[in-house]
Structures are given as C-alpha cells and as structure tokens.
Design an enzyme around this catalytic site. Structure first.
Site, PDB file in Angstrom:
ATOM      1  N   GLN A 100       0.842  -1.205   0.000  1.00 13.53           N
ATOM      2  CA  GLN A 100       0.000   0.000   0.000  1.00 13.53           C
ATOM      3  C   GLN A 100       0.874   1.249   0.000  1.00 13.53           C
ATOM      4  O   GLN A 100       0.365   2.361  -0.090  1.00 13.53           O
ATOM      5  CB  GLN A 100      -0.898   0.010   1.245  1.00 13.53           C
ATOM      6  N   ASN A 101       2.185   1.049   0.134  1.00 13.66           N
ATOM      7  CA  ASN A 101       3.095   2.192   0.160  1.00 13.66           C
ATOM      8  C   ASN A 101       3.407   2.672  -1.258  1.00 13.66           C
ATOM      9  O   ASN A 101       3.393   1.887  -2.197  1.00 13.66           O
ATOM     10  CB  ASN A 101       4.408   1.814   0.859  1.00 13.66           C
ATOM     11  N   VAL A 102       3.721   3.946  -1.369  1.00 10.07           N
ATOM     12  CA  VAL A 102       3.990   4.523  -2.688  1.00 10.07           C
ATOM     13  C   VAL A 102       5.462   4.888  -2.843  1.00 10.07           C
ATOM     14  O   VAL A 102       5.849   5.531  -3.815  1.00 10.07           O
ATOM     15  CB  VAL A 102       3.109   5.773  -2.936  1.00 10.07           C
ATOM     16  N   HIS A 118      -1.294   1.314  -4.595  1.00  6.16           N
ATOM     17  CA  HIS A 118      -1.700   2.722  -4.651  1.00  6.16           C
ATOM     18  C   HIS A 118      -0.783   3.580  -5.513  1.00  6.16           C
ATOM     19  O   HIS A 118      -0.778   4.802  -5.389  1.00  6.16           O
ATOM     20  CB  HIS A 118      -1.796   3.286  -3.226  1.00  6.16           C
ATOM     21  N   CYS A 180       0.857  18.220 -23.434  1.00  6.00           N
ATOM     22  CA  CYS A 180      -0.468  18.667 -23.893  1.00  6.00           C
ATOM     23  C   CYS A 180      -1.027  19.841 -23.099  1.00  6.00           C
ATOM     24  O   CYS A 180      -2.105  20.333 -23.403  1.00  6.00           O
ATOM     25  CB  CYS A 180      -1.454  17.501 -23.824  1.00  6.00           C
ATOM     26  N   ASN A 243       2.185  -6.471  13.274  1.00  7.62           N
ATOM     27  CA  ASN A 243       1.755  -5.070  13.345  1.00  7.62           C
ATOM     28  C   ASN A 243       1.591  -4.649  14.795  1.00  7.62           C
ATOM     29  O   ASN A 243       0.960  -5.362  15.573  1.00  7.62           O
ATOM     30  CB  ASN A 243       0.418  -4.874  12.612  1.00  7.62           C
ATOM     31  N   GLY A 245      -0.288  -2.741  17.278  1.00  5.40           N
ATOM     32  CA  GLY A 245      -1.588  -2.086  17.363  1.00  5.40           C
ATOM     33  C   GLY A 245      -2.663  -2.862  16.622  1.00  5.40           C
ATOM     34  O   GLY A 245      -2.418  -3.913  16.027  1.00  5.40           O
TER      35      GLY A 245
HETATM   36 ZN   LIG Z   1      -0.576  15.748 -21.090  1.00  2.83          ZN
END
Ligand SMILES: [Zn+2]
Length: 276
Positions: A100-102, A118, A180, A243, A245
């Site tokens: 889930q980390n980016v 994500h 664009c 984890n 928690g």
């Molecule tokens: Zn563009």
C-alpha cells in the site's frame, strides 16, 4: 515457543505467501505514517482526488508541500523489513508482495514480485494525455519556477508531503503537462479515487495461488487493502500479521505478532536460514 518460532512454523506449513505491506515497513526509513496504534488518524487526512482536481489553491498547496517534502522521499533507503522481504522472495516464499506504500522501497531493496496497489510517488501522470514522467524532473521545474519556496524547510509528512504552512499558497507556480498542457498529478491513488482494475485483478489472482497471507505494518483501515484478508479468509487461507496495534482484520488472524516489523522479519529470515 517464541513468536518468531511460531511464524517460522507458519511459513514452513504455508511456504508460498501473499504479503500485504503498509506504512509500518517504511517508518524506519524516515517516512512517517498517518495512523496511531489504534488505527485512528494522528494527523490531518490526506488531500482527496476531488479537492486536488477541483480546487486550484488546494492543488498549489499540495505541490508546494510536495516540493519541500520530496527530498526526504528521494533519499529514503530500504530498512531491515524491506531487505528481509527481498530475501524471503529470493528463497522462494513470495507469491506476491502487494504494498500500500507509494515509496518504491521494496523494489529498491530487490523485491521483484511486487504490485504497488496505490501507485508510485516517484512518477507523475498527466490527467489529460496519460503521459508519465519522473517526479525528479518535475522537482527541478518546480524549484525553477518557485525559487523563494525552494529554500523553505518543514517536517516530513507521509507520502512525500511536508508540514509546510504558508499564507499564500496561491502564489505557488505549478507547470502544466509539457506534452499537452493538461493537469499533472502524482501517479498515486488519492482518497476518493479507485485503484486501477488491472492491479486489483492481478493481486487477487496471486492470492488464489498463495498458501497463506501475511500482513505487515498495516492497520488495513482502507478498504482497498482490507478486501484482501477478507478474500483470503473466504478462501480458507490462514492469515498472519506483524503489526503494532489494532488491525481491521484482527478477528480473521490465526497469528499476530505485535513487535517492530524489521526486528521480526530479520529473525524470520535468519531462522529460515538456520532450518536449511
Ligand atoms: Zn498531457
């Protein structure tokens, strides 16, 4: 039996894992997370897709904070957890590492069988023509257009954000798409936006192949992640979690370890090596 020994037994019985990781694997790398041990927000919620695309000042505020926060993200290095997971894959135990980390730190540590659920903060996408470009190139352009802002510093926040406050975000100059003229957005899934269908389909296909699921460093408060333990449970696959928690999937778990993720995964990899 120690909790690590129990986890080793889990992995020996179910050698092929579907792994889901969250912010907890990257906090050691200096990237803060959003939630406390109870799974509640410990800071303001991130910007929504609707606010980013619909409100000019929100968008300028986002990019100003992102410009200041980017160096923390760009310089982050994989931690113990990332390294251990790459080793686990090398040993043949990973069907898929869904993160889930980016931040891209799993790949940087050497993991290959990964899906960034994500998206990735190191990539920028044009909402009009879909052209993708490196975030580092945009950083140069942002700094060039906003020299007075480039000197500002602020505490790092999650997802490449920074706790920067300013009385005139409207003056921050953001470039349009060089191809664009369209609106640029980080190539990550914002709140209020759906995960691309093909990513979800590929992840569910991998889950079907796996013997069990392992959740690491995530409270699973967001449904886009929570649906995977739900599906694993429905398919009768055992689920373990490391984890500190509460997690939303607590009542689905057959094993839970509440200690620092890097420590536990380091012990797991060492323990697996000792078995061979
Ligand atoms: Zn563009």
């Amino acid at each position: 039996m120690s909790d690590t020994a129990t986890l080793i037994t889990f992995l020996t019985r179910h050698p092929r894992l579907f792994i889901l990781t969250g912010a907890g694997v990257s906090t050691d790398s200096g990237i803060p997370d959003y939630r406390d041990a109870n799974g509640d927000w410990k800071r303001p919620q991130p910007v929504t897709y609707q606010a980013f695309t619909g409100d000019d000042t929100t968008r300028r505020r986002y990019w100003a904070r992102s410009m200041v926060g980017w160096p923390t993200m760009a310089h982050a290095r994989p931690g113990l957890a990332h390294t251990a997971l790459a080793q686990l894959e090398h040993a043949g135990h990973v069907e898929l590492l869904l993160t889930q980390n980016v931040d891209g730190l799993h790949e940087r540590a050497g993991s290959v069988r990964t899906i960034d659920l994500h998206g990735r903060i190191d990539t920028v996408r044009c909402l009009a023509c879909e052209t993708r470009s490196p975030r580092s190139a945009l950083q140069e352009e942002l700094r060039r257009r906003n020299p007075a802002w480039a000197a500002l510093e602020a505490r790092a926040a999650p997802d490449g954000d920074a706790d920067l406050e300013h009385d005139n975000f409207a003056s921050f100059d953001i470039p349009p798409c060089p191809v664009c003229g369209g609106m640029l957005k980080p190539d990550v899934v914002f709140f209020g936006e759906s995960v691309p269908r093909d990513r979800v389909t590929a992840a569910f296909a991998a889950l079907e192949q796996a013997d069990a699921m392992l959740i690491i460093g995530s409270s699973l408060m967001v449904y886009s992640g929570y649906r995977f333990p739900q599906a694993a449970a429905q398919a009768g696959k055992p689920i373990a979690a490391i984890n500190i928690g509460r997690t939303r999937a607590d009542d689905l778990l057959s094993l839970k370890i509440e200690r620092p993720v890097g420590e536990v995964l380091g012990e797991l990899v060492q323990g697996m090596g000792a078995l061979q």
